[in-house]
Design a protein around this motif. Structure first.
Motif, mmCIF file in Angstrom:
data_model
loop_
_atom_site.group_PDB
_atom_site.id
_atom_site.type_symbol
_atom_site.label_atom_id
_atom_site.label_comp_id
_atom_site.label_asym_id
_atom_site.label_seq_id
_atom_site.Cartn_x
_atom_site.Cartn_y
_atom_site.Cartn_z
ATOM 1 N N ASP A 26 62.810 47.633 72.344
ATOM 2 C CA ASP A 26 61.930 48.995 72.024
ATOM 3 C C ASP A 26 61.241 49.357 72.540
ATOM 4 O OD1 ASP A 26 59.732 50.474 70.522
ATOM 5 O OD2 ASP A 26 59.657 48.942 69.440
ATOM 6 N N GLU A 27 61.478 50.481 73.308
ATOM 7 C CA GLU A 27 61.302 50.600 74.816
ATOM 8 C C GLU A 27 59.422 52.020 74.684
ATOM 9 O OE1 GLU A 27 60.667 52.031 78.554
ATOM 10 O OE2 GLU A 27 62.861 51.169 77.922
ATOM 11 N N LYS A 28 59.368 52.151 73.553
ATOM 12 C CA LYS A 28 58.295 52.761 72.989
ATOM 13 C C LYS A 28 57.108 51.652 73.019
ATOM 14 C CE LYS A 28 55.258 55.464 69.627
ATOM 15 N NZ LYS A 28 55.881 56.756 68.075
ATOM 16 N N LEU A 29 57.342 50.326 72.032
ATOM 17 C CA LEU A 29 56.161 49.479 72.003
ATOM 18 C C LEU A 29 55.687 48.738 73.682
ATOM 19 C CD1 LEU A 29 54.686 47.633 70.956
ATOM 20 C CD2 LEU A 29 56.694 45.741 70.141
ATOM 21 N N LYS A 30 57.356 49.125 74.008
ATOM 22 C CA LYS A 30 57.027 48.402 76.096
ATOM 23 C C LYS A 30 55.954 49.280 76.557
ATOM 24 C CE LYS A 30 59.305 47.738 80.704
ATOM 25 N NZ LYS A 30 58.178 48.905 80.922
ATOM 26 N N GLN A 31 56.450 50.315 76.651
ATOM 27 C CA GLN A 31 55.363 51.360 77.254
ATOM 28 C C GLN A 31 54.173 51.166 76.345
ATOM 29 O OE1 GLN A 31 57.373 54.979 77.865
ATOM 30 N NE2 GLN A 31 58.718 54.718 78.893
ATOM 31 N N ARG A 32 53.681 50.953 75.117
ATOM 32 C CA ARG A 32 52.175 51.232 74.816
ATOM 33 C C ARG A 32 51.308 50.126 75.075
ATOM 34 N NH1 ARG A 32 51.173 53.208 69.615
ATOM 35 N NH2 ARG A 32 49.547 54.088 70.383
ATOM 36 N N LEU A 33 52.176 49.506 75.372
ATOM 37 C CA LEU A 33 51.883 47.816 75.382
ATOM 38 C C LEU A 33 51.645 47.290 76.815
ATOM 39 C CD1 LEU A 33 50.900 44.305 74.386
ATOM 40 C CD2 LEU A 33 53.589 44.203 74.732
ATOM 41 N N LYS A 84 39.618 35.884 79.238
ATOM 42 C CA LYS A 84 40.194 36.637 79.918
ATOM 43 C C LYS A 84 41.397 36.546 79.604
ATOM 44 C CE LYS A 84 36.286 38.594 82.589
ATOM 45 N NZ LYS A 84 35.886 39.038 83.888
ATOM 46 N N LEU A 85 41.877 37.915 78.939
ATOM 47 C CA LEU A 85 44.175 37.870 79.214
ATOM 48 C C LEU A 85 44.148 37.247 80.425
ATOM 49 C CD1 LEU A 85 44.230 41.238 77.280
ATOM 50 C CD2 LEU A 85 43.532 39.036 76.178
ATOM 51 N N THR A 86 45.541 36.308 80.426
ATOM 52 C CA THR A 86 46.330 36.444 81.290
ATOM 53 C C THR A 86 47.578 37.068 81.613
ATOM 54 O OG1 THR A 86 47.291 34.855 79.518
ATOM 55 C CG2 THR A 86 45.464 33.695 81.336
ATOM 56 N N LYS A 87 48.173 36.949 82.913
ATOM 57 C CA LYS A 87 49.404 38.048 83.593
ATOM 58 C C LYS A 87 50.712 38.211 82.243
ATOM 59 C CE LYS A 87 51.653 34.421 85.364
ATOM 60 N NZ LYS A 87 52.176 33.667 86.648
ATOM 61 N N LEU A 88 50.355 39.317 81.875
ATOM 62 C CA LEU A 88 51.588 39.930 81.200
ATOM 63 C C LEU A 88 53.184 40.782 81.568
ATOM 64 C CD1 LEU A 88 52.481 40.094 77.812
ATOM 65 C CD2 LEU A 88 50.945 42.790 78.395
ATOM 66 N N HIS A 89 54.181 39.806 81.144
ATOM 67 C CA HIS A 89 55.252 41.054 81.478
ATOM 68 C C HIS A 89 56.114 41.006 80.357
ATOM 69 C CE1 HIS A 89 58.846 42.068 83.818
ATOM 70 N NE2 HIS A 89 59.445 41.143 82.931
ATOM 71 N N VAL A 90 56.311 42.638 80.525
ATOM 72 C CA VAL A 90 57.049 43.183 79.222
ATOM 73 C C VAL A 90 58.294 43.745 79.325
ATOM 74 C CG1 VAL A 90 56.653 44.382 77.021
ATOM 75 C CG2 VAL A 90 54.400 43.355 78.525
ATOM 76 N N THR A 91 59.231 43.423 78.397
ATOM 77 C CA THR A 91 60.423 44.401 79.205
ATOM 78 C C THR A 91 61.358 44.133 77.940
ATOM 79 O OG1 THR A 91 62.523 43.706 80.350
ATOM 80 C CG2 THR A 91 61.636 42.006 79.266
ATOM 81 N N SER A 92 61.943 45.434 77.579
ATOM 82 C CA SER A 92 62.445 45.986 76.636
ATOM 83 C C SER A 92 64.042 45.018 76.469
ATOM 84 C CB SER A 92 62.576 47.763 76.944
ATOM 85 O OG SER A 92 63.383 47.973 77.385
ATOM 86 N N HIS A 93 64.399 44.925 78.065
ATOM 87 C CA HIS A 93 65.689 44.648 78.255
ATOM 88 C C HIS A 93 66.301 42.592 77.972
ATOM 89 C CE1 HIS A 93 66.919 48.458 79.159
ATOM 90 N NE2 HIS A 93 65.702 48.552 79.994
ATOM 91 N N GLY A 94 67.242 42.573 78.176
ATOM 92 C CA GLY A 94 67.159 40.635 77.505
ATOM 93 C C GLY A 94 66.628 39.839 76.731
ATOM 94 N N SER A 95 66.838 38.678 76.828
ATOM 95 C CA SER A 95 66.216 37.947 75.570
ATOM 96 C C SER A 95 65.874 36.516 75.935
ATOM 97 C CB SER A 95 68.104 37.296 75.087
ATOM 98 O OG SER A 95 68.451 36.677 76.167
ATOM 99 N N ILE A 96 65.569 36.309 74.885
ATOM 100 C CA ILE A 96 64.318 35.280 75.702
ATOM 101 C C ILE A 96 64.892 33.885 76.056
ATOM 102 C CG2 ILE A 96 62.422 33.350 74.131
ATOM 103 C CD1 ILE A 96 62.150 35.305 72.023
#
Length: 488
Positions: A428-435, A241-253
Motif C-alpha cells: 500500500d504505497e499511498k498509506l506508506k507516503q501518508r503515514l 514523544k513519538l519514537t522512531k518510525l520506518h515505513v515500507t510498502s515492500h517486504g514482510s514482517i
C-alpha cells in the motif's frame, strides 16, 4: 511462573536436552496428556462381553506401533488408526482432504506414504520426551513454558494423529471450551486447494524433524503476559514523544523484520483458523513456523490486556501469496543465531485486534483505549535494550480496522514502551507516503502521546457527527494542527 520441561542443570553442564523428571497431572490446571493413566476409554473386547474402561494410550500405542512398523502407510491407514481410538466420532470426521492431498501431489514430490510411519514413531516417543506435566497458560495469569524443539515435535505428532483427550469438542460445556483445537482432524477433512498447500507445509515440517540429520535441538519459550489495571498507562497523561518510525510498502514482517519483535495479527484463539480453512497473516505465520501450533495445546483464549510472546521458534518453509493465492514455496533454512538458552533469536508477539462488523464501530475511545492497552501489553520491554517492533495493518483485513487509526495506535503504544517501529504496508504505497508525512508533522510539532490521545478523542467525536461521510484521520490531525498554529 515459568515451567521448564528440560533438565536445566544438565543443559547448563552441556549434557544436552534431557527431559525434566516429573509426574503426570490429570488436573484442570494442566494439559491432559494422551499417555496419562487418567486417560480412559470405553472398550468392548468381544460380543456379549461387558464394556470395560481401558487406558487410552494402550489403544493409541497399539495403532501407532502398527503404523510405525510399516515401510509405507496410506492416508486410509492413518484415518483407520485414528478412528480406532476415537470411535465416537465415526460418521462425523472425514479424511477426504488428507486422502486427496496424497493423491494429487506429483510422484517426484510425494514422500508422504513413507513419512506417515515416521510421524507415528515420533508420536510414540511422547512418554519418554515429556515427563513433567505441562501447565495451562490460563487467562488472568502471567506464566511461561519452555519446551525443547524435540518435545514440541512429539506433541505435534500426537496432534497429527489426534490423540489428545477431551480436545475434540468445543461446546460451552466442554472442558477445554476456552482453548483452540489442537487435534488435526479439522485439517484432514473438507478438501480444498487451501488445505493442499497447508498440508504441504505441515508435511515438510515433519519430514525435517523426523530426520536424524536435521532434528532441531533448541528450546522455545511461550509466555502469556497479563496486565492488571494498575499496570496500564493513563493515556491522557502520557508525556512521551513519538519514537522512531520506518515505513515500507515492500517486504514482510517475517523476512525483513528479522531480529525485531514480529507482530502476529492474532485471533484471540491463538493460531486462528490454521487447522481449518483460514489463511491470512496469522495462519501463514503458523504454517511456516509450525512449532507455533503447539501453543494451541495450552493457551487459553486471550483477554483484552493479554498477549502471547513466543521466543525461539524455527521457520521451516517459505511461501507466496495470501488467502486463496497462498502457495507453499519450498523449504527454508534458518541461519539465525541462538541465545544462551539455545533459542533462535526470533520473537513473535501474538496480539488480537478487535473485530468490527461495521467500520464506524471503532471510532469511540473505549475501542481505541482497548487497542492501545493490547498493543502496549505486547510492546512493553523487559531488558532496556529490547529490539524494535515489526508490524503493519493490524486488524485491518476482515476485522475492518482503519489502517490510519491502527498505525497511530501502535505508534503511541511503541512510544510509551520506548521502542522503535517498522511498519509494513504490504504494497500500500499511498498509506506508506501518508503515514510518513503525518509522522513527520507530529514529530516536528513535538506532539506527545497525551496530545495525540486527545486528538483521537476529537476525531471520534467528529466521526460520530459525520456518520454518513467518513472523516480522514490524517487530514483531521493536519487541520487541527493548522488551527492551533493560527491561534498562536
Amino acid at each position: 511462573m515459568h515451567a521448564v520441561l528440560i533438565d536445566v542443570s544438565a543443559f547448563n553442564h552441556g549434557a544436552g536436552l534431557v527431559p525434566q523428571a516429573g509426574r503426570d497431572m490429570w488436573h484442570r490446571d494442566f494439559v491432559k496428556m494422551p499417555c496419562s493413566q487418567g486417560s480412559l476409554m470405553a472398550f468392548k473386547p468381544r460380543l456379549l462381553r461387558p464394556t470395560a474402561q481401558v487406558c487410552r494410550w494402550d489403544m493409541i500405542s497399539k495403532q501407532l506401533k502398527g503404523l510405525a512398523s510399516k515401510k509405507e502407510v496410506s492416508a486410509d491407514d492413518v484415518a483407520e488408526a485414528i478412528m480406532k481410538y476415537n470411535p465416537k466420532y465415526k460418521g462425523q470426521w472425514t479424511f477426504d482432504a488428507l486422502s486427496s492431498f496424497v493423491k494429487c501431489i506429483p510422484k517426484e514430490e510425494n514422500y508422504f506414504c513413507t513419512l506417515f510411519p515416521k510421524i507415528a514413531a515420533l508420536a510414540l516417543k511422547l512418554p519418554e520426551q515429556v515427563k513433567k506435566a505441562i501447565p495451562l497458560l490460563k487467562r488472568g495469569h502471567t506464566a511461561a513454558i519452555t519446551l525443547s524443539q524435540v518435545q514440541i515435535s512429539c506433541l505435534l505428532a500426537n496432534a497429527f494423529f489426534s490423540t489428545f483427550p477431551h480436545r475434540n469438542t468445543s461446546g460451552p460445556n466442554a472442558e477445554y471450551h476456552g482453548y483452540p483445537t489442537i487435534n488435526f482432524t479439522s485439517l484432514f477433512g473438507k478438501w480444498s486447494e487451501r488445505k493442499k498447500e497447508k498440508l504441504r507445509a505441515i508435511m515438510h515440517y515433519f519430514n525435517v524433524v523426523t530426520d536424524e540429520k536435521t532434528t532441531p535441538m533448541g528450546l522455545v519459550t511461550f509466555e502469556r503476559r497479563c496486565l492488571k489495571d494498575t499496570d496500564l498507562p493513563k493515556w491522557k497523561s502520557c508525556k512521551e514523544k513519538l519514537t522512531k518510525l520506518h515505513v515500507t510498502s515492500h517486504g514482510s514482517i517475517e523476512t525483513e523484520g528479522t531480529g525485531m519483535l514480529q507482530v502476529d495479527f492474532a485471533s484471540s484463539w491463538i493460531g486462528g483458523g490454521v487447522l481449518g480453512s483460514g489463511l491470512v497473516q496469522e495462519e501463514i505465520l503458523f504454517l511456516i513456523n509450525p512449532e507455533l501450533i503447539v501453543s494451541r495445546l495450552f493457551t487459553e483464549k486471550l483477554e483484552n490486556t493479554e498477549c502471547l510472546i513466543i521466543t525461539g521458534s524455527q521457520q521451516f518453509s517459505v511461501y507466496s501469496g495470501f488467502g486463496d493465492s497462498f502457495k507453499w514455496a519450498g523449504p527454508h533454512r534458518d541461519h539465525l543465531d541462538r541465545d544462551g538458552w539455545g533459542r533462535l533469536k526470533r520473537q513473535i508477539l501474538a496480539i488480537d485486534a478487535m473485530n468490527f462488523k461495521h467500520v464506524q464501530e471503532q471510532y469511540n475511545m473505549s475501542s481505541v483505549t482497548r487497542e492501545l492497552n493490547k498493543a502496549y501489553c505486547g510492546f512493553m520491554g523487559q531488558e532496556g535494550n529490547d529490539p524494535d517492533i515489526a508490524t503493519g495493518k493490524w486488524g485491518c483485513g476482515v476485522f475492518n480496522g482503519d489502517p490510519q487509526l491502527k498505525a497511530l495506535i501502535q505508534l503511541m503504544a511503541a512510544a510509551r514502551a520506548r521502542r522503535g517501529l517498522a511498519f509494513f504496508t504490504f504494497g500500500d504505497e499511498k498509506l506508506k507516503q501518508r503515514l510518513e508525512q503525518i509522522y513527520h508533522l507530529l514529530v516536528t510539532e513535538g506532539i506527545t502521546v497525551e496530545k495525540l490521545y486527545r486528538l483521537l478523542e476529537d476525531f471520534c467525536a467528529a466521526q460520530r457527527a459525520h456518520a454518513v461521510s467518513r472523516v480522514d484521520l490524517f487530514e483531521f490531525i493536519r487541520n487541527d494542527i493548522r488551527r492551533s498554529r493560527s491561534q498562536l
